[in-house]
Design an enzyme around this catalytic site. Structure first.
Site, PDB file in Angstrom:
ATOM      1  N   GLY A 149      -7.076   3.344  11.225  1.00  0.00           N
ATOM      2  CA  GLY A 149      -7.684   2.045  10.973  1.00  0.00           C
ATOM      3  C   GLY A 149      -7.894   1.704   9.519  1.00  0.00           C
ATOM      4  O   GLY A 149      -8.557   0.709   9.204  1.00  0.00           O
ATOM      5  N   THR A 150      -7.310   2.473   8.597  1.00  0.00           N
ATOM      6  CA  THR A 150      -7.512   2.166   7.174  1.00  0.00           C
ATOM      7  C   THR A 150      -6.928   0.808   6.805  1.00  0.00           C
ATOM      8  O   THR A 150      -7.521   0.062   6.026  1.00  0.00           O
ATOM      9  CB  THR A 150      -6.886   3.253   6.285  1.00  0.00           C
ATOM     10  OG1 THR A 150      -5.526   3.480   6.695  1.00  0.00           O
ATOM     11  CG2 THR A 150      -7.654   4.548   6.380  1.00  0.00           C
ATOM     12  N   GLY A 151      -5.759   0.492   7.353  1.00  0.00           N
ATOM     13  CA  GLY A 151      -5.129  -0.793   7.023  1.00  0.00           C
ATOM     14  C   GLY A 151      -5.910  -1.976   7.552  1.00  0.00           C
ATOM     15  O   GLY A 151      -6.108  -2.982   6.855  1.00  0.00           O
ATOM     16  N   CYS A 152      -6.353  -1.883   8.800  1.00  0.00           N
ATOM     17  CA  CYS A 152      -7.176  -2.947   9.392  1.00  0.00           C
ATOM     18  C   CYS A 152      -8.448  -3.153   8.581  1.00  0.00           C
ATOM     19  O   CYS A 152      -8.848  -4.287   8.287  1.00  0.00           O
ATOM     20  CB  CYS A 152      -7.555  -2.588  10.828  1.00  0.00           C
ATOM     21  SG  CYS A 152      -6.184  -2.258  11.933  1.00  0.00           S
ATOM     22  N   LYS A 201       0.835  -1.202   0.000  1.00  0.00           N
ATOM     23  CA  LYS A 201       0.000   0.000   0.000  1.00  0.00           C
ATOM     24  C   LYS A 201       0.871   1.254   0.000  1.00  0.00           C
ATOM     25  O   LYS A 201       1.738   1.406   0.854  1.00  0.00           O
ATOM     26  CB  LYS A 201      -0.917  -0.013   1.220  1.00  0.00           C
ATOM     27  CG  LYS A 201      -1.847  -1.236   1.269  1.00  0.00           C
ATOM     28  CD  LYS A 201      -2.607  -1.339   2.576  1.00  0.00           C
ATOM     29  CE  LYS A 201      -1.689  -1.648   3.741  1.00  0.00           C
ATOM     30  NZ  LYS A 201      -2.425  -1.952   4.992  1.00  0.00           N
ATOM     31  N   THR A 251      -8.048   8.944   9.299  1.00  0.00           N
ATOM     32  CA  THR A 251      -7.495   7.779   8.600  1.00  0.00           C
ATOM     33  C   THR A 251      -7.100   6.644   9.536  1.00  0.00           C
ATOM     34  O   THR A 251      -6.478   5.683   9.108  1.00  0.00           O
ATOM     35  CB  THR A 251      -6.261   8.202   7.781  1.00  0.00           C
ATOM     36  OG1 THR A 251      -5.289   8.786   8.662  1.00  0.00           O
ATOM     37  CG2 THR A 251      -6.642   9.216   6.714  1.00  0.00           C
TER      38      THR A 251
END
Length: 546
Positions: free
Chosen positions: A261-264, A226, A259
C-alpha cells in the site's frame, strides 16, 4: 491498488532551484487554506456550503486486508488532516499473500457513487487508484467534467505488488487518452511507467527521467516516477518532473517487508496536502516523508503470514512525541558556516537567543545549533520554538545541542550529541529517520561508530584551543586530517575557529570537510550579523583558492 514501489521517501531534493520549506501537518483535521497556486482554474470548486476541512475523494478498489486501496487512502488522509470520502470501483479478496479475486463494480453504479459525493460534498481533490475497466475510467472523466475539483491525482494502478494484473490494455489506453490530460499529477512506479510506455526498459535514473518526460507529454501537469524498485540502488530515488525541471528525491530505503500500500498511501497524502492548499512539490515532499516515517515506525509489525504486510498509517498515535522528520533532509553543504549559540555570551551582550539566531542567519549562517547550557528548560523550549520559526522561514536547519527532549518538543530539524551524551543510535530511535543527527568526534574510531550508529555528520575538534568547552584537547590540523581521512560522514571542524584561522582550515582541502562551526567568533561580538558576514566571505574566498 497496491504499489509495487519499494519504500521510497524523500527528502534530499537534488535540483537546480530551491524548494519551499515544508510545514508538516499533525494528525487532526486542519482548517482549509488558500488553494495551491498550481491548481488549474478550469477546475475550481464552486459550492455555496464549504466543508470545514479539506476534502479528498478517493476512487479506487477495496482491499479486504486493509493495507492498500480505499482503506489505505482513508487512513492516510485522516493522518494528514483531511476528510476522505470514497467511491469503490472494485471489491478484492486479498491478504498478505496476494490477490485471490477481483470483482469489478458495475460502471453505472460507480457513476452513481461519483454523482452522490461530487454533487453534495464540496470535494477539493480527487485521487484515483484501481480503475479496473476502460468504461469506469470514462465514467470518472465524465463526472469530473460535470463536477470540477481543485486537483486530480492519478495513481495508475495496474499490477499488485504480488504480481496480479489489475488493469488490461484497453484500460491503459483510456488512461493515456482521457484521464492523463485531466490530471494534475500522475504517480507511476517504474513497472507502471514501463507499461504505460509500451514495456520500455527502465534501469537507471536517466531512464526514469526519460519516462517522466514521455508521460508528461500525455497531458498531466506533473509526473512522479517512483524508483523504489530500481535495482542496485542503496537509496530510494524518485524523479519529479513539472515540464521544465527534473528533481531527484532521495530517501532512505527502509528494510521491512511491510510495504503493502505504499503507492496508494503516497498518492493519497499528495491529495491531502493539495486539498489543504500546498503547492505540488510541497505536497510530494510531505507525502514521501510521511511514507518513510510510517514504514520506519512499522518495520517490525507482524500482520498475516504472507511475504508482504501492511504498515501503520496511524503510527503517530502510538508515538505521540514523534514528528514526521526534518523540514530539511540533511545536505552536507549546510555545514559550511555552522553557527553555535552560547547562553553566556548572549547574556553578556544583552540579546535573546532569538535575536542571536536571527542575526546569524542574516549574516549568512547555513545551519544553526542551539547550545544553551545555562538556560532553564522552560525558557529554552520557548526560545527554541521561536528559533525554529525563524530558521524555517529562512530555509536554514536548526539543531539542538544534547537535548533530545527539547528537539522533540519544538520539532527542530535534529540534534547534536557529544561522546558523553545519548548514543546516536538511541537518538535515531527517538527522532525517527528524517531528523539530522551530528556527533562530536576526536578519533577515527569515534567517527566510525558515528557512521554505524546512523549519524548524518560529525563535528571534529577542537582544532585550536578554545574556552567555550572545558577539558577539550586540541587536535590541530593533523588530528583533523586523520579523522577526515577516516570518516565516511561529512565533517565540520570546530574549536577555536575565527576570522583569523578559518580560511586556513578550509584551504586544507581535506576529504569530507564541509565547513567550520563557530561559537565565540560570532556570538561573543557586538554585531553577530557583521561577524557572520565577514566569516562567510573568508570561507568562500578560501574555498575558491583550494
Amino acid at each position: 491498488m497496491a504499489s509495487v514501489s519499494a519504500p521510497s521517501a524523500a527528502l534530499s531534493p537534488h535540483r537546480t532551484s530551491a524548494s519551499a520549506a515544508l510545514l508538516f501537518p499533525y494528525p487532526c483535521f486542519s482548517p482549509r487554506v488558500s488553494p495551491a497556486p498550481t491548481a488549474r482554474p478550469r477546475r475550481l470548486a464552486v459550492s455555496a456550503r464549504a466543508m470545514p476541512w479539506p476534502h479528498v475523494l478517493t476512487v479506487a478498489g477495496s482491499d479486504s486486508g486493509a493495507g492498500a486501496g480505499i482503506q489505505a487512502d482513508i487512513k492516510a488522509c485522516a493522518a494528514l488532516g483531511a476528510y476522505c470520502s470514497s467511491v469503490i470501483t472494485a471489491v478484492t479478496a486479498q491478504n498478505t499473500v496476494g490477490v485471490q479475486g477481483v470483482h469489478a463494480v458495475p460502471e453505472e453504479f460507480v457513476g452513481e457513487q461519483l454523482k452522490s459525493v461530487l454533487a453534495d460534498m464540496s470535494v477539493d481533490v480527487v485521487k484515483t487508484g484501481m480503475l479496473p475497466s476502460a468504461g469506469i475510467v470514462k465514467v470518472l472523466c465524465e463526472n469530473l467534467r460535470k463536477f470540477p475539483v481543485k486537483a486530480l491525482v492519478v495513481d495508475p494502478v495496474m499490477v499488485s505488488t504480488s504480481g496480479d494484473t489489475l488493469s488490461g490494455p484497453s484500460t491503459l489506453a483510456t488512461y493515456r487518452d482521457e484521464l492523463f490530460p485531466m490530471a494534475d499529477i500522475v504517480t507511476p512506479n517504474v513497472k507502471e511507467a514501463s507499461k504505460l510506455l509500451g514495456d520500455v526498459s527502465l534501469q537507471t535514473i536517466s531512464d526514469m527521467r526519460s519516462a517522466a518526460e514521455s508521460i508528461y507529454k500525455l497531458g498531466p501537469k506533473h509526473v512522479l516516477v517512483k524508483g523504489g524498485d530500481m535495482p542496485d540502488s542503496t537509496d530510494a530515488i524518485d524523479v519529479f518532473f513539472d515540464g521544465e525541471e527534473f528533481i531527484e528525491l532521495h530517501g532512505l530505503r527502509i528494510k521491512t517487508s511491510n510495504t503493502h500500500g505504499t503507492g496508494c498511501t503516497l498518492a493519497s497524502c499528495i491529495a491531502a496536502e493539495l486539498a489543504k492548499g500546498a503547492t505540488m512539490l510541497h505536497a510530494v515532499e510531505v507525502a514521501k516523508k510521511f511514507v518513510e516515517s510510517a514504514l520506519y515506525h512499522s518495520k517490525d509489525l507482524v500482520i498475516g503470514n504472507g511475504p508482504q504486510g501492511p504498515f501503520d498509517h496511524l503510527f503517530s498515535l502510538n508515538s505521540p512525541l514523534h514528528k514526521m522528520g526534518s523540514l530539511h533532509k540533511f545536505n552536507p553543504d549546510d555545514l559550511f558556516l555552522y553557527a553555535v549559540t552560547d547562553s553566556g555570551m548572549n547574556k553578556k551582550w544583552g540579546r535573546s537567543i532569538k535575536d542571536a539566531v536571527k542575526a546569524a542567519i542574516e549574516g549568512g549562517a547555513t545551519i544553526v545549533q542551539l547550545r544553551e547550557k545555562d538556560t532553564e528548560t522552560r525558557e529554552f523550549l520557548e526560545a527554541a520554538k521561536a528559533c525554529v520559526e525563524i530558521c524555517r522561514s529562512s530555509g536554514v536547519p536548526l539543531l539542538i545541542n544534547d537535548r533530545v527532549d527539547v528537539a522533540l518538543a519544538c520539532n527542530a530539524d535534529g540534534v547534536h550529541v557529544g561522546q558523553s551524551d545519548m548514543p546516536a543510535w538511541e537518538v535515531r530511535e527517538l527522532l525517527g529517520p528524517g531528523k539530522i543527527i551530528g556527533v562530536s568526534c576526536k578519533t577515527p574510531a569515534q567517527a566510525g561508530q558515528a557512521w554505524k550508529d546512523g549519524a548524518d555528520y560529525i563535528g571534529c575538534g577542537g582544532v585550536f584551543p578554545t574556552t567555550t568547552k572545558a577539558n577539550n584537547p586540541t587536535l590541530g590540523f593533523e588530528g583533523l586530517r586523520t579523522v577526515c581521512l577516516a570518516s565516511k560522514l561529512p565533517v565540520v571542524a570546530i574549536g577555536g575557529i575565527n576570522t583569523g584561522n578559518a580560511g586556513s582550515v578550509m584551504e586544507l582541502g581535506l576529504p569530507n570537510l564541509k565547513g567550520v562551526a563557530v561559537v565565540s567568533a560570532l556570538f561573543d561580538r557586538e554585531c553577530v550579523a557583521t561577524e557572520t558576514r565577514s566569516l562567510r566571505s573568508i570561507l568562500m574566498n578560501a574555498c575558491s583558492r583550494s
